[in-house]
Design a protein around this motif. Structure first.
Motif, mmCIF file in Angstrom:
data_model
loop_
_atom_site.group_PDB
_atom_site.id
_atom_site.type_symbol
_atom_site.label_atom_id
_atom_site.label_comp_id
_atom_site.label_asym_id
_atom_site.label_seq_id
_atom_site.Cartn_x
_atom_site.Cartn_y
_atom_site.Cartn_z
ATOM 1 N N GLU A 98 0.776 -1.115 -0.048
ATOM 2 C CA GLU A 98 -0.073 -0.118 -0.008
ATOM 3 C C GLU A 98 0.952 1.013 -0.115
ATOM 4 O O GLU A 98 1.830 1.304 0.727
ATOM 5 N N ARG A 99 0.540 2.192 -0.712
ATOM 6 C CA ARG A 99 1.599 3.222 -0.997
ATOM 7 C C ARG A 99 0.622 4.574 -1.468
ATOM 8 O O ARG A 99 -0.337 4.508 -2.063
ATOM 9 N N LEU A 100 0.965 5.647 -0.883
ATOM 10 C CA LEU A 100 0.628 7.033 -1.302
ATOM 11 C C LEU A 100 1.607 7.390 -2.200
ATOM 12 O O LEU A 100 2.826 7.424 -2.019
ATOM 13 N N TYR A 101 1.294 8.252 -3.257
ATOM 14 C CA TYR A 101 2.306 8.633 -4.603
ATOM 15 C C TYR A 101 1.648 10.001 -4.825
ATOM 16 O O TYR A 101 0.683 10.442 -4.909
ATOM 17 N N ALA A 136 10.053 1.323 3.573
ATOM 18 C CA ALA A 136 9.166 0.135 3.578
ATOM 19 C C ALA A 136 9.269 -0.651 5.010
ATOM 20 O O ALA A 136 10.460 -0.587 5.364
ATOM 21 N N GLY A 137 8.474 -1.230 5.487
ATOM 22 C CA GLY A 137 8.537 -1.724 6.917
ATOM 23 C C GLY A 137 7.729 -2.875 6.901
ATOM 24 O O GLY A 137 6.293 -2.887 6.376
ATOM 25 N N VAL A 138 8.057 -4.033 7.523
ATOM 26 C CA VAL A 138 6.977 -5.056 7.977
ATOM 27 C C VAL A 138 7.263 -5.823 9.122
ATOM 28 O O VAL A 138 8.348 -5.473 9.748
ATOM 29 N N HIS A 139 6.325 -6.263 9.639
ATOM 30 C CA HIS A 139 6.395 -6.960 10.726
ATOM 31 C C HIS A 139 6.670 -8.534 10.528
ATOM 32 O O HIS A 139 6.054 -9.189 9.535
ATOM 33 N N VAL A 140 7.486 -9.184 11.373
ATOM 34 C CA VAL A 140 8.000 -10.327 11.257
ATOM 35 C C VAL A 140 7.474 -11.218 12.263
ATOM 36 O O VAL A 140 7.850 -11.000 13.574
ATOM 37 N N ASP A 141 6.998 -12.469 12.018
ATOM 38 C CA ASP A 141 6.472 -13.445 12.965
ATOM 39 C C ASP A 141 7.547 -14.536 13.226
ATOM 40 O O ASP A 141 7.773 -15.208 12.210
ATOM 41 N N TYR A 142 8.427 -14.644 14.419
ATOM 42 C CA TYR A 142 9.048 -15.854 14.492
ATOM 43 C C TYR A 142 8.335 -17.114 15.201
ATOM 44 O O TYR A 142 7.518 -16.648 16.119
ATOM 45 N N VAL A 143 8.506 -18.167 14.818
ATOM 46 C CA VAL A 143 7.635 -19.416 15.366
ATOM 47 C C VAL A 143 8.618 -20.507 15.735
ATOM 48 O O VAL A 143 9.696 -20.857 14.973
ATOM 49 N N ASN A 144 8.103 -21.094 16.868
ATOM 50 C CA ASN A 144 8.637 -22.375 17.259
ATOM 51 C C ASN A 144 7.656 -23.508 17.234
ATOM 52 O O ASN A 144 6.602 -23.288 18.121
ATOM 53 N N VAL A 155 11.104 -4.769 10.644
ATOM 54 C CA VAL A 155 12.272 -4.242 10.125
ATOM 55 C C VAL A 155 11.810 -3.450 9.241
ATOM 56 O O VAL A 155 10.787 -3.611 8.629
ATOM 57 N N SER A 156 12.664 -2.558 8.873
ATOM 58 C CA SER A 156 12.190 -1.257 8.160
ATOM 59 C C SER A 156 13.515 -0.591 7.525
ATOM 60 O O SER A 156 14.656 -1.008 7.571
ATOM 61 N N HIS A 197 15.251 -3.941 -0.128
ATOM 62 C CA HIS A 197 16.594 -3.628 0.719
ATOM 63 C C HIS A 197 16.252 -4.189 1.954
ATOM 64 O O HIS A 197 17.279 -3.993 2.716
ATOM 65 N N LEU A 198 14.995 -4.744 2.221
ATOM 66 C CA LEU A 198 14.813 -5.518 3.837
ATOM 67 C C LEU A 198 15.715 -6.770 3.629
ATOM 68 O O LEU A 198 15.986 -7.492 2.743
ATOM 69 N N LYS A 199 15.961 -7.236 4.783
ATOM 70 C CA LYS A 199 16.622 -8.472 5.212
ATOM 71 C C LYS A 199 16.242 -9.127 6.579
ATOM 72 O O LYS A 199 16.034 -8.381 7.512
ATOM 73 N N VAL A 200 16.004 -10.344 6.644
ATOM 74 C CA VAL A 200 15.682 -11.164 7.782
ATOM 75 C C VAL A 200 16.347 -12.154 7.822
ATOM 76 O O VAL A 200 16.524 -13.106 7.085
ATOM 77 N N GLU A 201 17.212 -12.297 9.014
ATOM 78 C CA GLU A 201 18.192 -13.065 9.276
ATOM 79 C C GLU A 201 19.320 -13.091 8.097
ATOM 80 O O GLU A 201 19.829 -12.209 7.725
ATOM 81 N N SER A 202 19.274 -14.221 7.447
ATOM 82 C CA SER A 202 20.228 -14.401 6.155
ATOM 83 C C SER A 202 19.686 -14.384 4.767
ATOM 84 O O SER A 202 20.143 -14.120 3.722
ATOM 85 N N THR A 203 18.145 -13.886 5.135
ATOM 86 C CA THR A 203 17.281 -13.824 3.639
ATOM 87 C C THR A 203 17.477 -12.373 3.532
ATOM 88 O O THR A 203 16.913 -11.667 4.016
ATOM 89 N N GLU A 204 17.641 -12.021 2.080
ATOM 90 C CA GLU A 204 17.534 -10.893 1.698
ATOM 91 C C GLU A 204 16.217 -10.888 0.664
ATOM 92 O O GLU A 204 16.014 -11.656 -0.162
#
Length: 226
Positions: A98-101, A136-144, A155-156, A197-204
């Motif tokens: 979702e973006r404003l432009y 850009a920013g996203v919420h990340v859910d870690y699961v066990n 992350v943003s 340009h976001l990265k979570v752990e070792s995943t780009e």
């Protein structure tokens, strides 16, 4: 939030048109207000409100403010983690973009090529730019999965391209001061530019999102000249 902004954009345009009807029109009808609604190849729709000052009857300068919203995406980003948290994935509410432009543009209008029972037909060409804030920013859910525990993080980034070209062309049908246009547009706008340009752990994320390609769209435009 974006849907609320879109709603009030329509109300503002209706209010502006009403004031114009009450207080009269300029002789040369130099002003053009419009609302465009379109669908594009990223499973998204956009709504933008624009204004152009018509330097002459065939040429105008102006721009608009738009809202871009995906209703579906093929990219549900996730990955694995070594240690306590076995896997991660971005929150479902963050999967769609979702973006404003901003959409500064110039407007070319051909002379009327057909006039039938008060309906005038012409062609419109609107080259312009799509300008977005590179964030850009996203919420990340870690699961066990064994303990059913979750941990959330965010992350943003403020990296990415912020300016893209855009071209729209349309057939325009005008009755007095009101016109309806149906058209086609294309752009090099990469809606995932900042997310790459976001990265979570070792995943780009740039490895998960598609390469930049031409964005195609069809749109409907309602305008009013005064």
């Amino acid at each position: 939030m974006f849907r609320i902004v879109a709603k009030y954009t329509w109300l503002l345009m209706l209010f502006g048109v009403t004031l114009t009807d009450v207080y009269g029109h300029t002789v040369n009808e130099r002003n053009r207000m419009a609302v465009s609604i379109g669908l594009d190849t990223n499973n998204a729709y956009y709504t933008d409100f624009s204004y152009h000052y018509m330097v002459c009857s065939l040429f105008g300068v102006g721009g608009g403010l738009g809202i871009y919203d995906q209703w579906f995406t093929d990219y549900s980003l996730s990955g694995t983690v070594e240690g306590k948290w076995e896997s991660w994935r971005i929150d479902e509410t963050d999967e769609e973009v979702e973006r404003l432009y901003l959409h500064p543009s110039i407007l070319f209008k051909t002379p009327n090529i057909l006039c039938l029972k008060g309906v005038k037909m012409s062609f419109l060409l609107e080259p312009g730019l799509i300008c977005v804030f590179p964030y850009a920013g996203v919420h990340v859910d870690y699961v066990n999965s064994h303990t059913q525990q979750h941990r959330y993080s965010y992350v943003s980034t403020i990296k990415g391209n912020w300016c893209f070209w855009n071209i729209r062309a349309a057939i325009n049908f005008q009755i007095q001061k009101i016109a309806i246009a149906v058209g086609y547009g294309f752009s090099n706008w990469d809606i995932y530019s900042s997310r790459k340009h976001l990265k979570v752990e070792s995943t780009e994320f740039k490895d998960l999102y598609p390469d930049e390609s031409i964005l195609h769209s069809v749109f409907f435009n309602l305008s009013y000249e005064f």
